[in-house]
Design a protein around this motif. Sequence first.
Motif, short mmCIF file in Angstrom:
data_model
loop_
_atom_site.label_atom_id
_atom_site.label_comp_id
_atom_site.label_asym_id
_atom_site.label_seq_id
_atom_site.Cartn_x
_atom_site.Cartn_y
_atom_site.Cartn_z
N LEU A 223 0.84 -1.19 0.00
CA LEU A 223 0.00 0.00 0.00
C LEU A 223 0.87 1.24 0.00
O LEU A 223 2.11 1.15 0.14
CB LEU A 223 -0.92 0.00 1.22
N ALA A 224 0.26 2.39 -0.17
CA ALA A 224 0.95 3.67 -0.07
C ALA A 224 0.86 4.17 1.37
O ALA A 224 -0.04 3.79 2.12
CB ALA A 224 0.32 4.69 -1.02
N ASP A 226 -0.23 6.82 2.68
CA ASP A 226 -1.45 7.51 3.07
C ASP A 226 -2.71 6.69 2.83
O ASP A 226 -3.83 7.19 3.00
CB ASP A 226 -1.56 8.84 2.33
N ASP A 227 -2.57 5.41 2.46
CA ASP A 227 -3.74 4.54 2.30
C ASP A 227 -4.36 4.24 3.66
O ASP A 227 -3.66 4.22 4.69
CB ASP A 227 -3.35 3.23 1.63
N ASP A 228 -5.65 3.98 3.65
CA ASP A 228 -6.34 3.62 4.89
C ASP A 228 -5.90 2.22 5.33
O ASP A 228 -6.03 1.26 4.57
CB ASP A 228 -7.85 3.63 4.67
N LYS A 231 -8.68 -0.56 5.10
CA LYS A 231 -8.99 -0.97 3.74
C LYS A 231 -7.85 -1.78 3.12
O LYS A 231 -8.08 -2.72 2.35
CB LYS A 231 -9.31 0.25 2.88
N ALA A 232 -6.62 -1.41 3.46
CA ALA A 232 -5.48 -2.17 2.96
C ALA A 232 -5.50 -3.60 3.50
O ALA A 232 -5.27 -4.57 2.76
CB ALA A 232 -4.18 -1.48 3.34
#
Length: 272
Positions: A223-224, A226-228, A231-232
Amino acid sequence: MLLLPTGLVAPTQRTIPAFALHRPGSLGEAVAAGAAPGAVYAQGCSDLFAQFREGLRCESLVALDRVPELGRVAMTDGGLEIGSGVAHHDGAHDDTVRGALPSFAEAWGRIANHRIRQRATIGGNLMARRTRYEMSVMLQAAGARLRFLTADGPLELDPAALWDREEPHGALLTSIVLPGVHGLWFGYERSMRPLATAAVAVRGDRVTLTVGSEYTRPHTVRLAPDDDPVKAAERLPDSVGDAAASAGYRRHLAGVLLRRLLETRAARKEGR
C-alpha cells in the motif's frame, strides 16, 4: 507418532535410528554431504529434535557448526547480510545489525524465549517452516532475499517460496540479505499472538504489510503510506483465516496493528 504392536507411541531420542555424522569445514563440503539421499542439515538443533520426534528420517546428519561463513554478519553491496547460522541472541545484539536496522534487531530480540534464543538460528527458524515461528513474517515484509548454495550452484529465493518448498533437495541456506536497509523503516507487532502478528516495512512511498499467525503461513499486501490501513488489510486473502480466527477477524486485527505501527512511525518522525 510410531505405530507399534502396542499402539501409537511418541518417539524419543532413543528411538532415532542410527545415522552417519558429517562435520564439514566449508560450504562446498557441506553441500556435497547434504546432497546425499536422507541427509539432514543441523545447526542449533532446537527444532531438529522436535522433527525427529515427529518422525523425521535421517540417514546422515550434516553438522554445520564448523562452517565459519554461516556465522558471519556484514554490510555488503547487496545490503545487510546475515549468515544462516547466526543465533537469535547473537543477531539481535550484533553491532552491524543494530547499526543498520535497530528496529529489526529489537524485534529479533523479542521472539521465542531465552533458552531458544541462545541456541536457535535464523536459518533454522526459516527452514523449519513452522507457521508459529516469526522470522518468516519479519523477513517477508522487509523484502529479504534468501541465498542458497546447491550442488548446481547458487540460488536466491523470496522467503514466501519456502512454504512451497521451491529449493531442491540438499540446498543449503547460507545467508539472508536485507536490501536497502538505510532507507528502510521497519516495525513489528506481536502483541496479538497467537492470533496475529504484523510486520511493516516502509521504503519511500511503498509500504509492505506481512501478517502471520500461529496457524497460517504469512500473507503480504502492499500500500501507499497515506492509504487507509483498514482498507489495505481487507485485501488479505481468505486463506488468512482458519479455525482459530475467521478471515474477517484476522483482517480486522491486521488493520489495527498496521495502523498502530504507522502511527508509531509518524510519531518518531516528529520526534515524539
